[in-house]
Design a protein around this motif. Structure first.
Motif, PDB file in Angstrom:
ATOM      1  N   VAL A 459      33.591  53.837  39.569  1.00  0.00           N
ATOM      2  CA  VAL A 459      32.994  52.758  40.052  1.00  0.00           C
ATOM      3  C   VAL A 459      31.244  52.894  40.047  1.00  0.00           C
ATOM      4  O   VAL A 459      30.605  51.920  40.407  1.00  0.00           O
ATOM      5  CB  VAL A 459      33.326  52.672  41.520  1.00  0.00           C
ATOM      6  CG1 VAL A 459      32.711  53.554  42.470  1.00  0.00           C
ATOM      7  CG2 VAL A 459      33.260  51.282  42.016  1.00  0.00           C
ATOM      8  N   VAL A 462      29.224  50.191  38.182  1.00  0.00           N
ATOM      9  CA  VAL A 462      29.553  49.016  38.600  1.00  0.00           C
ATOM     10  C   VAL A 462      28.424  48.533  39.343  1.00  0.00           C
ATOM     11  O   VAL A 462      27.438  49.006  40.120  1.00  0.00           O
ATOM     12  CB  VAL A 462      30.634  48.917  39.609  1.00  0.00           C
ATOM     13  CG1 VAL A 462      30.846  47.437  40.203  1.00  0.00           C
ATOM     14  CG2 VAL A 462      31.969  49.288  38.998  1.00  0.00           C
ATOM     15  N   THR A 471      29.340  36.600  38.921  1.00  0.00           N
ATOM     16  CA  THR A 471      30.613  37.260  38.828  1.00  0.00           C
ATOM     17  C   THR A 471      31.641  35.971  38.517  1.00  0.00           C
ATOM     18  O   THR A 471      31.426  34.924  38.493  1.00  0.00           O
ATOM     19  CB  THR A 471      31.479  38.217  39.735  1.00  0.00           C
ATOM     20  OG1 THR A 471      32.593  38.758  39.187  1.00  0.00           O
ATOM     21  CG2 THR A 471      31.435  37.678  41.127  1.00  0.00           C
ATOM     22  N   LEU A 478      34.473  42.285  37.523  1.00  0.00           N
ATOM     23  CA  LEU A 478      33.290  43.164  38.008  1.00  0.00           C
ATOM     24  C   LEU A 478      32.000  42.255  37.882  1.00  0.00           C
ATOM     25  O   LEU A 478      31.919  41.446  36.941  1.00  0.00           O
ATOM     26  CB  LEU A 478      33.264  44.458  37.415  1.00  0.00           C
ATOM     27  CG  LEU A 478      34.510  45.654  37.616  1.00  0.00           C
ATOM     28  CD1 LEU A 478      34.090  46.920  36.653  1.00  0.00           C
ATOM     29  CD2 LEU A 478      34.747  45.917  39.088  1.00  0.00           C
ATOM     30  N   SER A 482      27.852  45.373  34.772  1.00  0.00           N
ATOM     31  CA  SER A 482      28.970  46.559  35.178  1.00  0.00           C
ATOM     32  C   SER A 482      29.264  46.963  33.748  1.00  0.00           C
ATOM     33  O   SER A 482      29.428  46.382  32.873  1.00  0.00           O
ATOM     34  CB  SER A 482      29.827  46.091  36.123  1.00  0.00           C
ATOM     35  OG  SER A 482      29.708  45.643  37.429  1.00  0.00           O
ATOM     36  N   SER A 484      32.402  49.644  32.771  1.00  0.00           N
ATOM     37  CA  SER A 484      33.670  50.341  33.068  1.00  0.00           C
ATOM     38  C   SER A 484      34.428  50.931  31.846  1.00  0.00           C
ATOM     39  O   SER A 484      34.347  50.174  30.817  1.00  0.00           O
ATOM     40  CB  SER A 484      34.654  49.228  33.980  1.00  0.00           C
ATOM     41  OG  SER A 484      34.890  48.121  33.047  1.00  0.00           O
ATOM     42  N   LEU A 699      37.576  51.421  42.713  1.00  0.00           N
ATOM     43  CA  LEU A 699      37.922  50.440  42.052  1.00  0.00           C
ATOM     44  C   LEU A 699      39.207  50.017  42.565  1.00  0.00           C
ATOM     45  O   LEU A 699      39.460  48.588  42.755  1.00  0.00           O
ATOM     46  CB  LEU A 699      38.265  50.572  40.495  1.00  0.00           C
ATOM     47  CG  LEU A 699      37.057  50.670  39.497  1.00  0.00           C
ATOM     48  CD1 LEU A 699      37.452  50.991  38.141  1.00  0.00           C
ATOM     49  CD2 LEU A 699      36.082  49.679  39.626  1.00  0.00           C
ATOM     50  N   THR A 713      35.645  48.237  47.855  1.00  0.00           N
ATOM     51  CA  THR A 713      36.411  48.161  46.544  1.00  0.00           C
ATOM     52  C   THR A 713      35.677  46.921  45.915  1.00  0.00           C
ATOM     53  O   THR A 713      34.807  46.132  46.764  1.00  0.00           O
ATOM     54  CB  THR A 713      37.981  47.839  46.484  1.00  0.00           C
ATOM     55  OG1 THR A 713      38.226  46.683  47.197  1.00  0.00           O
ATOM     56  CG2 THR A 713      38.756  49.135  46.986  1.00  0.00           C
ATOM     57  N   PRO A 714      36.060  46.396  44.553  1.00  0.00           N
ATOM     58  CA  PRO A 714      35.324  45.073  43.913  1.00  0.00           C
ATOM     59  C   PRO A 714      35.649  43.885  45.012  1.00  0.00           C
ATOM     60  O   PRO A 714      34.608  43.065  45.009  1.00  0.00           O
ATOM     61  CB  PRO A 714      36.048  44.990  42.672  1.00  0.00           C
ATOM     62  CG  PRO A 714      36.342  46.533  42.403  1.00  0.00           C
ATOM     63  CD  PRO A 714      36.551  47.097  43.322  1.00  0.00           C
ATOM     64  N   GLU A 715      36.688  43.769  45.543  1.00  0.00           N
ATOM     65  CA  GLU A 715      36.881  42.796  46.677  1.00  0.00           C
ATOM     66  C   GLU A 715      35.834  42.625  47.716  1.00  0.00           C
ATOM     67  O   GLU A 715      35.489  41.460  48.195  1.00  0.00           O
ATOM     68  CB  GLU A 715      38.296  42.723  47.056  1.00  0.00           C
ATOM     69  CG  GLU A 715      39.324  42.699  46.303  1.00  0.00           C
ATOM     70  CD  GLU A 715      39.527  43.809  45.072  1.00  0.00           C
ATOM     71  OE1 GLU A 715      39.706  43.767  43.843  1.00  0.00           O
ATOM     72  OE2 GLU A 715      39.522  45.134  45.520  1.00  0.00           O
ATOM     73  N   LEU A 717      32.906  44.487  47.725  1.00  0.00           N
ATOM     74  CA  LEU A 717      31.558  45.392  47.176  1.00  0.00           C
ATOM     75  C   LEU A 717      30.374  44.669  47.851  1.00  0.00           C
ATOM     76  O   LEU A 717      29.460  45.590  47.981  1.00  0.00           O
ATOM     77  CB  LEU A 717      31.486  45.647  45.828  1.00  0.00           C
ATOM     78  CG  LEU A 717      30.950  46.760  45.266  1.00  0.00           C
ATOM     79  CD1 LEU A 717      31.531  48.208  45.825  1.00  0.00           C
ATOM     80  CD2 LEU A 717      30.978  46.640  43.714  1.00  0.00           C
TER      81      LEU A 717
END
Length: 723
Positions: A459, A462, A471, A478, A482, A484, A699, A713-715, A717
């Motif tokens: 991460v 990111v 996004t 992401l 970013s 990854s 992640l 997490t990405p949800e 962030l």
């Protein structure tokens, strides 16, 4: 509430709200539920599996049906992904041989023979007129029967669903998180906020609503129930009017205001009157959106309401009948007189504007005293500037080239991108370095002490989500910029679209570039196979939905960059079709399986943008030989029709060069700032988690974290961005 908000909670949090129902012996059904989830790349956490096992079988089965429907849509498995070439990726023909086969078949068809012969005589052949070109020649079931079952591999994606709380509590928490976001939301998240705001209008509210777009959506819900509106500028009222008319709440696109009911007109006029009555200087804000206010005034009829004279002044300013000198005009007047010190001093009363003007002020400053005054003003107001603006300026200064002639990449909020040369004078290093030091200190001051900081190394690169506009909605997506890791032997892209009314042809392509951004080769409907891989075949009509795939062997890939793209050849745009999404899968060579296997999907992203060419992400080979994804979420304007990878490869290469050269502020940057305040900082090994509470950044949330842990997490962030 029923279960209407349950899918929304699952999508945003990867938590399953605690099912309600009688206790019982649900262990067998729970294990079957877990097995069904694993077939599409999801899994129940240990706690959730245990909880479900103690419920009745009927409750577990009902929960499983709802949840499977939600997660299958999240990964793109809610539709049938057929391919033109039934054996894909095997037995894909040579492009020219395939076209000749289509011509031969057309010549044996009485209905098409004459037209095909006429085209051949003219020397120009339209492939779309050939009966066997562009349409599925077999059923979905026949395609499935032609493929062996997928062999499970350790590298398959497994997204864990964790145990949530009561549905009401989960919905409230999600509403507060979205409404109180410190950064602008994506269009899809804003739509979700609208639904939540209507449900939560009489429930708990966030302490602050920093983003004006969010405030407008919430005000709409409050307007509908007659609650007090949250207004402190005339622009708040204008944004609300746009929401009422289903227009653009960002005010970047003109809104066609609807005929408004009398109660709505009264509420908007009363709001304007209260704002201006309390602070007459706010009339100056009208100038920035004069045309929009003029159009709104035609719907509100302020002359019918003499009890709100301050509201009438708003529209008098918009029509030019009343003067209200804007703040920006005062700044411009000082700069026109070369009074940089005076402009910096005035801008101190508008900290956000000062920060957005720093580059320009430093370029206009001719003396060291003026440059020192600008930097001092920025240092003075830094504590009053929003966190996302501080971070945006910090990123800008980091990328500010000392030499002129570099490329500048511009991306608007819709993802439309273009490149131009940078002919600005440089910002001198002493001022840049002094500002960077000050901004780092300000961000560090705002970050909470993390305690035990546990970080997933994947991460670290990111990009910080300074705007949800950078996004796209989907799974495993992401923020733009970013980077990854990509681990696998086979990389497979897919696109799915379903037209609304008109015949619509989307073309999936992949462009391969070398280290100097020169074209190596490409895969598309005009180049079905090459050393690197295969294309699944061109589909040119999608009344029931259509899919195209590209299969790539990473070990065989020549060059340094792989750039997948979706070109609109004809028909409806990305915002017009009923549905469209892009994604990629990673597999091992021996796995076999169908063209689309949900548990190998690493990313599925909605395609909703203004251009005719979509660039979701690019893949880069590093000096260590490993491939990494660089997330783009970009759209090129393209042509109205007949967009092809051959025609846009130069513009794509130029854009990619500019994007790759730009450094984003990443999670690594924030963790570096918080390292001194962490009691412990550990890189997660992907297996074990500490016994006590931690601040986890990764992640995906690990199973077994202490319940008092803070998880990013990405949800969610965006919650890392300080206010």
């Amino acid at each position: 509430m029923g279960h209407s908000f349950e899918p929304l909670v699952i999508r945003h949090t990867h938590r399953l709200p605690s099912p309600t129902g009688p206790t019982g012996e649900g262990d067998v059904a729970a294990r079957q539920f877990d097995d069904a989830l694993m077939s599409v790349g999801f899994k129940l956490s240990a706690d959730l599996l245990e909880h479900l096992s103690g419920l009745s079988e009927g409750t577990v089965v009902a929960t499983a049906r709802r949840t499977l429907s939600t997660v299958r849509e999240m990964v793109g498995d809610h539709v049938q992904h057929n391919v033109y070439f039934i054996d894909f990726p095997a037995n894909v023909p040579d492009t020219f041989d395939f076209w000749m086969r289509c011509v031969a078949e057309a010549l044996t068809d009485d209905a098409s023979r004459a037209g095909t012969l006429a085209q051949l005589r003219s020397g120009v052949l339209d492939l779309l007129t050939l009966p066997s070109y562009g349409n599925y020649r077999h059923t979905y079931a026949e395609m499935l029967a032609a493929h062996d079952e997928l062999i499970a591999a350790a590298g398959d994606r497994m997204t864990v669903l964790h145990a949530g709380g009561d549905l009401d509590d989960e919905v409230t928490a999600l509403y507060l998180a979205l409404a109180g976001s410190t950064t602008p939301l994506s269009d899809d998240d804003l739509r979700d906020l609208k639904a939540l705001a209507e449900h939560q209008v009489n429930g708990p509210q966030p302490e602050t609503i920093p983003v004006r777009e969010n405030r407008a959506v919430i005000n709409h819900a409050r307007l509908n129930v007659g609650a007090e509106l949250l207004l402190d500028t005339v622009t708040d009222v204008l944004r609300l009017a746009c929401v009422v008319s289903d227009g653009d709440v960002t005010l970047l696109e003109p809104t066609r205001f609807r005929k408004l009911s009398r109660p709505v007109r009264r509420a908007l006029l009363a709001g304007l009157d209260a704002v201006v009555g309390a602070a007459p200087a706010k009339l100056a804000d009208v100038n920035a959106h004069r045309e929009a206010f003029k159009r709104l005034g035609e719907r509100l009829h302020p002359h019918e309401y003499p009890l709100w004279p301050h509201a009438a002044d708003v529209f008098a300013v918009a029509r030019g009948e009343k003067k209200a000198r804007s703040f920006d005009s005062r700044v411009e007047e000082l700069l026109g007189m070369n009074d940089v010190n005076g402009a910096a001093e005035l801008l101190k009363s508008a900290p956000g504007k000062l920060f957005r003007s720093l580059d320009r002020l430093l370029r206009l400053a001719l003396t060291q005293d003026e440059r020192d005054a600008v930097v001092a003003a920025a240092e003075h107001v830094a504590p009053m500037v929003s966190g996302r603006v501080v971070l945006s300026v910090r990123e800008h200064l980091h990328n500010r080239a000392e030499e002129t002639g570099e490329r500048r990449v511009f991306v608007n909020r819709l993802g439309r991108a273009w490149v131009t040369s940078d002919d600005r004078p440089p910002v001198l290093p002493p001022e840049r370095e002094r500002l960077i030091t000050a901004l780092d200190a300000e961000i560090r001051r705002r970050l909470p002490a993390p305690g035990h900081l546990l970080i997933d190394p994947d991460v670290l690169d990111v990009a910080l989500p300074l705007s949800g506009k950078a996004t796209a909605s989907g799974l495993g997506v992401l923020p733009r910029g970013s980077v990854s890791p990509v681990d696998g032997e086979l990389l497979r892209f897919f696109v799915y679209w379903k037209q609304t009314e008109r015949t619509t042809d989307y073309d999936l392509s992949a462009l391969l570039l070398d280290a100097d951004y020169a074209t190596v080769t490409w895969l598309s409907y005009t180049a079905l196979s090459d050393l690197e891989g295969e294309h699944s075949g061109d589909i040119t009509d999608a009344p029931d939905g259509a899919s195209e795939f590209i299969n790539l062997r990473l070990g065989a890939a020549r060059g340094t960059f792989i750039v997948p793209q979706v070109n609109i050849f004809s028909g409806e745009g990305f915002e017009e079709v009923e549905e469209s999404f892009f994604g990629f899968m990673l597999r091992d060579t021996e796995q076999q399986g169908r063209p689309f296997e949900p548990r190998t999907v690493r990313m599925k992203s909605e395609l909703r943008g203004p251009g005719r060419v979509a660039l979701p992400l690019a893949f880069m080979r590093g000096s260590d030989g490993r491939w990494r994804a660089k997330w783009l979420h970009l759209y090129l304007k393209g042509h109205l029709s007949a967009n092809q990878v051959e025609g846009n490869r130069l513009s794509v290469a130029t854009l990619l060069r500019g994007i790759v050269a730009r450094d984003q502020l990443t999670v690594r940057y924030l963790t570096h700032l918080t390292a001194d305040d962490a009691t412990t900082m550990t890189l997660w090994d992907g297996k074990t988690v500490p016994d006590g509470p931690v601040t986890f950044i990764g992640l995906e949330r690990p199973d077994g974290l202490h319940p008092d842990s803070r998880v990013f997490t990405p949800e969610n962030l965006r919650d890392l961005i300080p206010a």
